[in-house]
Design a protein around this motif. Structure first.
Motif, PDB file in Angstrom:
ATOM      1  N   LYS A 182     -30.838  -0.511  -3.432  1.00 30.29           N
ATOM      2  CA  LYS A 182     -29.991  -0.207  -2.279  1.00 30.29           C
ATOM      3  C   LYS A 182     -29.733  -1.494  -1.510  1.00 30.29           C
ATOM      4  CE  LYS A 182     -29.594   2.623   1.904  1.00 30.29           C
ATOM      5  NZ  LYS A 182     -30.240   3.654   2.757  1.00 30.29           N
ATOM      6  N   PHE A 208     -27.448  -2.866   1.769  1.00 29.14           N
ATOM      7  CA  PHE A 208     -26.655  -2.368   2.892  1.00 29.14           C
ATOM      8  C   PHE A 208     -26.454  -3.456   3.936  1.00 29.14           C
ATOM      9  CE2 PHE A 208     -26.600  -0.511   7.205  1.00 29.14           C
ATOM     10  CZ  PHE A 208     -25.402   0.199   7.117  1.00 29.14           C
ATOM     11  N   LEU A 263     -31.684  -4.419   3.587  1.00 29.54           N
ATOM     12  CA  LEU A 263     -30.881  -3.786   4.617  1.00 29.54           C
ATOM     13  C   LEU A 263     -30.593  -4.754   5.755  1.00 29.54           C
ATOM     14  CD1 LEU A 263     -33.031  -0.510   4.898  1.00 29.54           C
ATOM     15  CD2 LEU A 263     -31.179  -0.983   3.284  1.00 29.54           C
ATOM     16  N   LYS A 287     -30.224   4.525  -9.961  1.00 27.28           N
ATOM     17  CA  LYS A 287     -29.495   4.704  -8.706  1.00 27.28           C
ATOM     18  C   LYS A 287     -29.135   3.343  -8.109  1.00 27.28           C
ATOM     19  CE  LYS A 287     -30.822   7.926  -5.899  1.00 27.28           C
ATOM     20  NZ  LYS A 287     -31.640   8.727  -4.952  1.00 27.28           N
ATOM     21  N   LEU A 288     -27.876   3.216  -7.699  1.00 29.13           N
ATOM     22  CA  LEU A 288     -27.416   2.007  -7.021  1.00 29.13           C
ATOM     23  C   LEU A 288     -26.607   2.406  -5.797  1.00 29.13           C
ATOM     24  CD1 LEU A 288     -26.855  -1.043  -6.777  1.00 29.13           C
ATOM     25  CD2 LEU A 288     -24.888  -0.711  -8.304  1.00 29.13           C
ATOM     26  N   GLY A 289     -26.955   1.834  -4.643  1.00 29.77           N
ATOM     27  CA  GLY A 289     -26.214   2.043  -3.407  1.00 29.77           C
ATOM     28  C   GLY A 289     -25.734   0.721  -2.855  1.00 29.77           C
ATOM     29  N   LYS A 317     -34.116   1.827  -8.915  1.00 29.87           N
ATOM     30  CA  LYS A 317     -33.294   2.104  -7.745  1.00 29.87           C
ATOM     31  C   LYS A 317     -33.058   0.816  -6.961  1.00 29.87           C
ATOM     32  CE  LYS A 317     -33.057   4.927  -3.533  1.00 29.87           C
ATOM     33  NZ  LYS A 317     -33.726   5.971  -2.719  1.00 29.87           N
ATOM     34  N   LYS A 347     -38.239  -0.196  -7.183  1.00 29.11           N
ATOM     35  CA  LYS A 347     -37.352   0.118  -6.061  1.00 29.11           C
ATOM     36  C   LYS A 347     -37.151  -1.128  -5.203  1.00 29.11           C
ATOM     37  CE  LYS A 347     -36.884   3.222  -2.075  1.00 29.11           C
ATOM     38  NZ  LYS A 347     -37.513   4.326  -1.313  1.00 29.11           N
ATOM     39  N   CYS A 350     -34.856  -2.425  -1.775  1.00 29.27           N
ATOM     40  CA  CYS A 350     -33.947  -2.134  -0.664  1.00 29.27           C
ATOM     41  C   CYS A 350     -33.806  -3.383   0.183  1.00 29.27           C
ATOM     42  CB  CYS A 350     -34.472  -0.986   0.200  1.00 29.27           C
ATOM     43  SG  CYS A 350     -34.525   0.613  -0.624  1.00 29.27           S
TER      44      CYS A 350
END
Length: 520
Positions: free
Chosen positions: A255, A257, A236, A275-277, A253, A232, A234
């Motif tokens: 993410k 942002f 941000l 999952k990709l954001g 995953k 994972k 992230c």
């Protein structure tokens, strides 16, 4: 929570605890006169559970309670410095541990505007001792250091924070060979990744408000072979990331942002990614097109609220995607906007998503515009749909009618309304508005025979909204459960009245719930 007639519920906003609520505090145990020190009679394992609940500085002070407590705090499996003392004191506390009990399952440090030399004093010791989670958070001078509280970033000027962070130097991250999870929230302090070393056990990495600084590269650090177990990632609200290239078989995953306007090229090769954001990372302008190449054949969930040009953004084979969230779709626009509609081009890449999240926006002035919804073709196989709707003073019934008519297989549906606070909820659009020509949704028949769950969020209680809710009951003959959440502007008395109105539309087999979000 107050119950209304008909089995509905109006849930009030949770009461906030008083200052200090939720914090665990410890007081020195004082035996009664002539009594026995019962705490010291407890087993070491139980005493360590108590010490873990304390800030490590406070835990060390418990050595004054009894001789057998003197070194006990050094055996605690977790350490917490909130607020952080001088970096040298943190290092000494970490290095004071016995070799037999040197492994730590958690290190948590919260600092106020920490200088890089202070962080550099203890990070190498943390890398040696940690076998679990690292949480390092820098907060502003007015922010709480409670671990459970997040800083209020909206109250700070970002440019000013970035300028101040530059004066604190660069945090050089050592290689944490045994850490499993890492969270770094740096308030835009510069961060440099190591050029060498392997994060052998790292499974989760969260970076928030970071300003990336060379020579180490984020993409290299999170790719194989440097992070062979990372699942994972992230990143941000960070800055300074120009080129991000990730090659990983372990990542599940990702993410990303709000990476500012600095990201020029993105490459992701992750054969097992699920999952990709992506949101507000790639920006399209007249001088430069964003370039992205993504290969993730096992992806099932994709959130893409970002720039999209099929000539420069290549998403590869995404035939497995089942959950899809897109960028903003302008419901009305000019012919030029129709030809340049990035959301439409993005949607055309997907044939059979089972879940879809659309963001629909009406501009304030629609004069001379045409409806663009006719350009969208949505597969009837969609089972779950969430619609974010920004009215900006316009009627929305026709918009939703056109979208829903394409999705006859829906089983679950949710709407969330966002209205400009400067505009009142309107019953109808102004005379001559293009919305006035789209009123047949009130009379035209169609059925959502498979729809069983409906949720409507952000209702303000206008007559127009009431009419729309009534139509939803008419379209959804098989619905079993409906949930309504009112906007914070709706008083509790008005919410109760609306509950009664909506219940009058209902049928005995429908379970209804009502929630009222109180104003802040």
């Amino acid at each position: 929570m107050e119950r209304s007639g008909g089995g509905g519920q109006i849930a009030a906003k949770r009461a906030k605890p008083p200052d200090g609520g939720g914090q665990i505090s410890a007081k020195r145990a004082k035996p009664p006169d002539g009594g026995e020190d019962r705490l010291s009679a407890l087993h070491d394992d139980l005493l360590l559970r108590i010490l873990v609940l304390l800030d490590t500085t406070e835990a060390a002070r418990t050595s004054v309670l009894a001789c057998r407590w003197r070194s006990l705090w050094r055996d605690a499996p977790e350490v917490r410095f909130n607020p952080a003392p001088d970096g040298n004191r943190i290092r000494d506390a970490l290095d004071a541990r016995d070799d037999a009990t040197s492994s730590l399952r958690r290190i948590s440090v919260t600092a106020k505007d920490a200088a890089s030399d202070s962080v550099a004093a203890w990070l190498p010791s943390a890398a040696r001792h940690l076998v679990g989670d690292l949480i390092y958070r820098v907060v502003g001078p007015k922010s709480s250091v409670n671990e459970e509280d997040e800083e209020d970033e909206d109250e700070e000027d970002e440019e000013e924070v970035v300028k101040e962070a530059g004066e604190r130097g660069v945090v050089e991250l050592p290689c944490f060979e045994k850490a499993s999870k890492m969270q770094l929230k740096l308030r835009y302090q510069r961060l440099a990744f190591p050029l060498q070393g392997v994060f052998n056990k790292l499974t989760s990495l969260l970076l928030s408000r970071v300003r990336f600084h060379g020579p180490g590269d984020l993409g290299n650090a999170v790719s194989e072979p440097h992070s062979p177990c990372l699942q994972k990632l992230c990143v941000l609200e960070s800055r300074g990331l120009h080129n991000l290239s990730i090659h990983s078989k372990s990542l599940l995953k990702i993410k990303l942002f709000n990476l500012g306007r600095s990201l020029r090229q993105l490459t992701i090769v992750a054969p097992n990614l699920k999952k990709l954001g992506m949101a507000y990372c790639l920006f399209d302008n007249a001088h430069r097109k964003p370039v992205a190449n993504i290969s993730a054949p096992q992806m099932v969930s994709l959130a893409w609220v970002d720039a999209y040009d099929p000539q420069t953004v290549h998403l590869g084979n995404l035939g497995q995607v089942q959950l899809l969230r897109t960028k903003i779709f302008w419901v009305y626009g000019s012919q030029v906007q129709r030809e340049q509609n990035q959301c439409l081009k993005f949607l055309q890449q997907f044939k059979v998503p089972r879940s879809l999240n659309l963001i629909l926006i009406n501009q304030p002035d629609l004069d001379g515009y045409q409806c663009l919804l006719g350009d969208i073709t949505l597969p009837p196989q969609i089972m779950y749909m969430h619609l974010d709707i920004l009215n900006d003073g316009h009627a929305f019934g026709a918009t939703l009618f056109k979208v829903l008519r394409m999705c006859s297989g829906l089983r679950r549906l949710s709407f969330e309304f966002y209205t400009n606070s400067d505009l009142e909820a309107q019953v109808t659009c102004p005379p001559g508005c293009i919305c006035d020509e789209q009123e047949k949704w009130k009379t035209e028949e169609f059925l959502l025979n498979r729809l069983q769950i409906v949720e409507i969020i952000g209702l303000r209680g206008s007559q127009y909204e009431v009419s729309f809710v009534k139509q939803v009951f008419h379209w959804a003959k098989a619905v079993k459960w409906m949930k309504f959440t009112f906007n914070s502007s709706v008083s509790e008395n008005m919410a109760k009245e609306l509950c009664q109105v909506f219940q009058s539309f209902s049928r005995p087999e429908i379970c209804m719930e009502f929630y009222n979000t109180s104003p802040n």
